[in-house]
Write a protein that holds these residues in place. Sequence first.
Motif, PDB file in Angstrom:
ATOM      1  N   ARG A   9      -0.825  -3.908  15.436  1.00 32.00           N
ATOM      2  CA  ARG A   9      -1.671  -4.474  14.268  1.00 32.00           C
ATOM      3  C   ARG A   9      -2.673  -3.595  13.694  1.00 32.00           C
ATOM      4  O   ARG A   9      -3.064  -3.175  12.854  1.00 32.00           O
ATOM      5  N   GLU A  10      -3.510  -2.900  15.011  1.00 28.81           N
ATOM      6  CA  GLU A  10      -4.551  -2.242  14.743  1.00 28.81           C
ATOM      7  C   GLU A  10      -4.376  -0.789  14.365  1.00 28.81           C
ATOM      8  O   GLU A  10      -3.118  -0.222  14.473  1.00 28.81           O
ATOM      9  N   ASP A  11      -5.185  -0.188  13.731  1.00 28.91           N
ATOM     10  CA  ASP A  11      -5.226   1.159  13.302  1.00 28.91           C
ATOM     11  C   ASP A  11      -5.143   2.110  14.417  1.00 28.91           C
ATOM     12  O   ASP A  11      -5.322   1.825  15.262  1.00 28.91           O
ATOM     13  N   PHE A  12      -4.807   3.533  14.137  1.00 32.16           N
ATOM     14  CA  PHE A  12      -4.631   4.446  15.136  1.00 32.16           C
ATOM     15  C   PHE A  12      -5.489   5.646  14.720  1.00 32.16           C
ATOM     16  O   PHE A  12      -6.033   5.851  13.520  1.00 32.16           O
ATOM     17  N   ASP A  13      -5.669   6.527  15.617  1.00 33.52           N
ATOM     18  CA  ASP A  13      -6.544   7.555  15.602  1.00 33.52           C
ATOM     19  C   ASP A  13      -5.729   9.082  15.834  1.00 33.52           C
ATOM     20  O   ASP A  13      -5.337   9.220  16.721  1.00 33.52           O
ATOM     21  N   LEU A  14      -5.426   9.656  14.750  1.00 34.44           N
ATOM     22  CA  LEU A  14      -4.468  10.862  14.560  1.00 34.44           C
ATOM     23  C   LEU A  14      -4.966  11.591  15.629  1.00 34.44           C
ATOM     24  O   LEU A  14      -4.155  12.277  16.648  1.00 34.44           O
ATOM     25  N   ALA A  15      -6.421  12.253  15.688  1.00 35.26           N
ATOM     26  CA  ALA A  15      -6.681  13.154  16.839  1.00 35.26           C
ATOM     27  C   ALA A  15      -6.794  12.793  18.177  1.00 35.26           C
ATOM     28  O   ALA A  15      -6.182  13.256  19.104  1.00 35.26           O
ATOM     29  N   THR A  35       1.370  11.257   8.937  1.00 33.75           N
ATOM     30  CA  THR A  35       0.854   9.988   8.707  1.00 33.75           C
ATOM     31  C   THR A  35       0.960   9.511   7.366  1.00 33.75           C
ATOM     32  O   THR A  35       0.809   9.976   6.385  1.00 33.75           O
ATOM     33  N   GLY A  36       1.590   8.324   7.406  1.00 31.83           N
ATOM     34  CA  GLY A  36       1.968   7.568   6.040  1.00 31.83           C
ATOM     35  C   GLY A  36       0.816   6.506   5.689  1.00 31.83           C
ATOM     36  O   GLY A  36       0.402   5.868   6.564  1.00 31.83           O
ATOM     37  N   LEU A  37       0.546   6.550   4.472  1.00 34.91           N
ATOM     38  CA  LEU A  37      -0.698   5.657   4.131  1.00 34.91           C
ATOM     39  C   LEU A  37      -0.139   4.682   3.078  1.00 34.91           C
ATOM     40  O   LEU A  37       1.046   5.238   2.401  1.00 34.91           O
ATOM     41  N   CYS A  38      -0.838   3.549   2.950  1.00 27.99           N
ATOM     42  CA  CYS A  38      -0.562   2.487   2.050  1.00 27.99           C
ATOM     43  C   CYS A  38      -0.908   2.969   0.549  1.00 27.99           C
ATOM     44  O   CYS A  38      -2.078   3.248   0.590  1.00 27.99           O
ATOM     45  N   ARG A  39      -0.088   3.145  -0.610  1.00 20.70           N
ATOM     46  CA  ARG A  39      -0.412   3.596  -1.654  1.00 20.70           C
ATOM     47  C   ARG A  39      -0.911   2.153  -2.550  1.00 20.70           C
ATOM     48  O   ARG A  39      -0.552   1.072  -2.160  1.00 20.70           O
ATOM     49  N   ASP A  40      -1.508   2.295  -3.534  1.00 17.83           N
ATOM     50  CA  ASP A  40      -2.034   1.166  -4.377  1.00 17.83           C
ATOM     51  C   ASP A  40      -1.187   0.976  -5.648  1.00 17.83           C
ATOM     52  O   ASP A  40      -1.348  -0.003  -6.233  1.00 17.83           O
ATOM     53  N   GLU A  41      -0.036   1.813  -5.586  1.00 19.68           N
ATOM     54  CA  GLU A  41       0.926   1.414  -6.612  1.00 19.68           C
ATOM     55  C   GLU A  41       0.535   1.287  -8.134  1.00 19.68           C
ATOM     56  O   GLU A  41       0.591   0.267  -8.912  1.00 19.68           O
ATOM     57  N   GLY A  42      -0.369   2.457  -8.437  1.00 14.69           N
ATOM     58  CA  GLY A  42      -1.012   2.378  -9.759  1.00 14.69           C
ATOM     59  C   GLY A  42      -2.066   1.301  -9.958  1.00 14.69           C
ATOM     60  O   GLY A  42      -2.304   0.992 -11.077  1.00 14.69           O
ATOM     61  N   LEU A  77       7.049  13.216  22.149  1.00 14.47           N
ATOM     62  CA  LEU A  77       7.522  12.469  20.859  1.00 14.47           C
ATOM     63  C   LEU A  77       6.848  10.909  20.812  1.00 14.47           C
ATOM     64  O   LEU A  77       7.036  10.357  21.755  1.00 14.47           O
ATOM     65  N   LEU A  78       6.068  10.802  19.662  1.00 15.00           N
ATOM     66  CA  LEU A  78       5.288   9.538  19.489  1.00 15.00           C
ATOM     67  C   LEU A  78       5.520   8.871  18.202  1.00 15.00           C
ATOM     68  O   LEU A  78       5.822   9.591  17.067  1.00 15.00           O
ATOM     69  N   ARG A  85      -1.393  -6.866   7.431  1.00 16.49           N
ATOM     70  CA  ARG A  85      -1.729  -7.017   6.074  1.00 16.49           C
ATOM     71  C   ARG A  85      -2.306  -5.410   6.249  1.00 16.49           C
ATOM     72  O   ARG A  85      -3.379  -5.139   7.015  1.00 16.49           O
ATOM     73  N   VAL A  86      -1.988  -4.455   5.417  1.00 15.24           N
ATOM     74  CA  VAL A  86      -2.472  -3.108   5.381  1.00 15.24           C
ATOM     75  C   VAL A  86      -3.026  -2.670   3.763  1.00 15.24           C
ATOM     76  O   VAL A  86      -2.076  -3.107   2.930  1.00 15.24           O
ATOM     77  N   ALA A  87      -4.360  -2.421   3.690  1.00 14.70           N
ATOM     78  CA  ALA A  87      -4.681  -2.193   2.453  1.00 14.70           C
ATOM     79  C   ALA A  87      -4.309  -0.950   1.826  1.00 14.70           C
ATOM     80  O   ALA A  87      -4.171   0.147   2.584  1.00 14.70           O
ATOM     81  N   PRO A  88      -4.407  -0.759   0.323  1.00 13.72           N
ATOM     82  CA  PRO A  88      -4.294   0.750  -0.179  1.00 13.72           C
ATOM     83  C   PRO A  88      -5.261   1.749   0.676  1.00 13.72           C
ATOM     84  O   PRO A  88      -6.559   1.333   0.939  1.00 13.72           O
ATOM     85  N   GLY A  89      -4.751   2.960   0.998  1.00 13.28           N
ATOM     86  CA  GLY A  89      -5.614   4.030   1.499  1.00 13.28           C
ATOM     87  C   GLY A  89      -5.346   3.810   3.208  1.00 13.28           C
ATOM     88  O   GLY A  89      -5.896   4.715   3.769  1.00 13.28           O
ATOM     89  N   GLU A  90      -4.999   2.758   3.765  1.00  7.81           N
ATOM     90  CA  GLU A  90      -5.011   2.482   5.160  1.00  7.81           C
ATOM     91  C   GLU A  90      -3.625   3.255   5.764  1.00  7.81           C
ATOM     92  O   GLU A  90      -2.715   3.278   4.889  1.00  7.81           O
ATOM     93  N   GLN A  91      -3.800   3.482   7.150  1.00  7.34           N
ATOM     94  CA  GLN A  91      -2.744   4.127   7.644  1.00  7.34           C
ATOM     95  C   GLN A  91      -1.505   3.220   8.021  1.00  7.34           C
ATOM     96  O   GLN A  91      -1.989   1.983   8.406  1.00  7.34           O
TER      97      GLN A  91
END
Length: 151
Positions: A9-15, A35-42, A77-78, A85-91
Amino acid sequence: MTPIVRIQREDFDLAAEIATLSAGRRDIGAVVSFTGLCRDEGGTLAALELEHYPGMAEAEIARVAEHAAARWPLLGLLAIHRYGRVAPGEQIVLVIATSAHRRAAFEAADFMMDYLKTRAPFWKREHLIDGRIGGWVEAKGEDDDAARRWE
């Protein structure tokens, strides 16, 4: 090499994830991440709701990750996929592939993302900015076309 698969559920840290995957390794010549992000779909999307069957989703993604590890000479490989729930702009998703040479890492990461985008056992529903709950999101035709190239 055993692939690492996490659904959380929680976010992750790429670095931090790259540092953990490559810690103490001197044989890694390439690290490829996506890294895939949630888009705001316009501007219409308030959040994306992601659901999965715990246990089944991890096992299925691990099976595909093992296939990638057998197909390419990977050193690590990871795959991390979020739920809830993931908001636009979140990973939403992270794939990291490491190898001695770049081609294997690029192809394995691309393969994993094509699978995660089209066949991973997740269900996505849109929550719209006007308060309505949208339908379940289907894979797009171009995503299916991209995944077929690995067959």
